[in-house]
Motif scaffolding. Structure first.
Motif, PDB file in Angstrom:
ATOM      1  N   SER A  58      39.601  -2.403  44.497  1.00 61.03           N
ATOM      2  CA  SER A  58      39.122  -2.334  43.080  1.00 61.03           C
ATOM      3  C   SER A  58      40.015  -1.168  42.272  1.00 61.03           C
ATOM      4  O   SER A  58      40.658  -0.414  43.069  1.00 61.03           O
ATOM      5  N   ASP A  94      41.869  -6.520  39.386  1.00 62.46           N
ATOM      6  CA  ASP A  94      40.805  -7.235  39.062  1.00 62.46           C
ATOM      7  C   ASP A  94      40.880  -8.800  39.003  1.00 62.46           C
ATOM      8  O   ASP A  94      39.970  -9.359  38.861  1.00 62.46           O
ATOM      9  N   SER A 132      38.849   2.218  43.603  1.00 62.40           N
ATOM     10  CA  SER A 132      38.948   2.504  45.189  1.00 62.40           C
ATOM     11  C   SER A 132      40.312   3.020  45.034  1.00 62.40           C
ATOM     12  O   SER A 132      40.770   4.281  45.643  1.00 62.40           O
ATOM     13  N   ARG A 155      39.885   1.742  33.907  1.00 59.12           N
ATOM     14  CA  ARG A 155      38.795   1.060  33.067  1.00 59.12           C
ATOM     15  C   ARG A 155      39.098   1.568  31.499  1.00 59.12           C
ATOM     16  O   ARG A 155      38.983   0.845  30.669  1.00 59.12           O
ATOM     17  N   GLY A 179      45.130  -1.634  43.125  1.00 58.38           N
ATOM     18  CA  GLY A 179      43.912  -1.905  42.633  1.00 58.38           C
ATOM     19  C   GLY A 179      43.871  -3.154  41.491  1.00 58.38           C
ATOM     20  O   GLY A 179      44.655  -2.937  40.445  1.00 58.38           O
TER      21      GLY A 179
END
Length: 434
Positions: A199, A173, A202, A129, A171
């Motif tokens: 994700s 998005d 995760s 992120r 992972g």
């Protein structure tokens, strides 16, 4: 397809060479010009079985190149992998992510078209992120997807682990990142390798959780070995009985002087700190770290005790100093605790390892290095096995005894048959065996 691998360290170099073997055009980027020039000349910065040949073949076939020019490597790439270092940060145990974040910003500024920016380095939850935020700040309108693709490579068997993995974790998005990564790993579909799309959070946690669980398993069997010594049981019989239970499995149930290496110490510490910061501490992992650190000290004390009440001036031959066989990696190796303790006690230490390159710089200057196992044992009051290189298993007990001055052997990896050692007149002790 075309990719760039940022970082020519263990993960980046092995992964880049293996992707090239899949038929992908790979540019491996590193800031160290000496490393890049060495790789162009065929010199490997690490020892990993088969890596030199794999690199040479793919360089010859034009699929693998090495450069210091990140901008040129990123241009036209379908994906860019971040495989830079994430060392433990001094003072607090957290992973140092400065290299990851700096590389992410550089890649974002260099990107010219649609791109998947993939974190290959082992990073704590939340890193993906933050990388997304860095990319948005650097290039708010650029079509850059951020993904995570943790590695599960065992040193000494890294190429096999990449080519025949238990699973591939991605992972993601968005659909674009999923499509690109699945295309890159398409050769593995032929052997029905599970590709687990989850994700970002995760994927990041899977790597830490897996390594922490294995570290717990190693530490558990080490403590069971200590109990076996007290009650007269054999840890190998106990481990075999446990491992035949399908819920447990037989791997990582081998007693020794404690785990080390580039992953377990760093990753368990980072997971513990992340969990504490999240308000959900993992006490089992915290205890594992403490027990493993203490074990290395206990192994040094065991060796000193075997030398008698006054170890000063006694000679010890040490067989193996890397953290595991088939690697030259010294990071957090038990020898880094054990050998300095012996030197501090006045012991004359002579060591042998088949891959001693990094060890000479990592260990105290007082440690003398021999050219063979028998040369390390020559004139020794005691011989200690710290790393289970295969060549030690073939060492004749009679020849070992003949080379030694004394008769004490401490086998901290249980590589030898106790009966054969005792038949040769050796006072033999191992881990968790009567």
């Amino acid at each position: 397809m075309r990719i760039a691998m940022i970082g020519a360290g263990y993960v980046g170099l092995v992964s880049g060479a293996c992707f090239a073997e899949f038929g992908v055009d790979v540019a491996v980027v590193d800031v160290d010009p000496d490393k890049i020039e060495g790789l162009k000349a065929g010199r490997m910065p690490i020892y990993e079985p088969g890596l030199d040949n794999l690199v040479a073949e793919n360089v010859r076939d034009g699929r693998l190149t090495f450069t210091t020019d990140l901008v040129a490597a990123v241009k036209g790439a379908d994906a860019v992998f971040l495989a830079v270092g994430t060392p433990t940060r001094r003072g607090d145990g957290h992973a140092d992510l400065s290299y990851v974040y700096a590389a992410a910003e550089q890649v974002a500024r260099a990107a010219e078209g649609p791109l998947v920016l993939v974190t290959k380095s082992t990073v704590p939850v939340g890193t993906g992120r933050e990388v997304q935020a860095i990319v948005r700040r650097a290039r708010p309108d650029a079509p850059i997807s951020v993904a995570s693709n943790p590695e599960f490579l065992r040193e000494g068997n890294a190429i096999g682990d990449f080519m025949r993995p238990d699973r591939v974790v991605i992972g993601v998005d968005d659909d674009h990142a999923t499509t690109v990564l699945k295309r890159l790993y398409r050769p593995l579909y032929l052997i029905e390798t599970p590709v687990l799309a989850v994700s970002l959070e995760s994927a990041e946690l899977i790597k830490y959780a897996a390594n922490a669980f294995l570290a717990v398993k190693i530490t558990f069997i080490n403590e069971i070995a200590d109990l076996c010594e007290k009650v007269g049981a054999d840890v190998h019989d106990v481990a075999r009985g446990m491992g035949l239970d399908g819920r447990i499995g037989r791997k990582f149930l081998h007693p020794g002087p404690g785990y080390g290496g580039s992953c377990f110490p760093k990753d368990t510490l980072a997971l513990a700190r992340t969990a504490q910061d999240a308000g959900s501490p993992i006490r089992l992992v915290e205890t594992t770290i403490a027990v493993n650190d203490a074990r290395k000290v206990q192994m040094a004390e065991r060796i000193l005790a075997a030398l008698g009440p006054d170890p000063k001036g006694r000679r010890v031959g040490v067989l193996g100093v890397t953290f595991k066989p088939e690697t030259d990696d010294m990071r957090d190796a038990p020898s880094l605790v054990i050998l300095p303790a012996l030197v501090a006690a006045g012991v004359d230490v002579r060591a042998y390892d088949p891959q001693p390159g990094h060890a000479r710089q990592a260990l105290p200057a007082a440690v003398d290095f021999a050219g063979t196992a028998l040369a390390a044992a020559e004139g020794a009051d005691a011989v200690v096995v710290l790393t289970e290189w295969n060549e030690f298993r073939a060492l004749s007990p009679d020849r070992l005894k003949a080379a030694m001055k004394g008769d004490v052997v401490l086998d901290l990896r249980n590589v030898w048959d106790p009966a054969a050692m005792r038949a040769a007149g050796i006072t033999y002790s191992s881990i968790g065996r009567p």
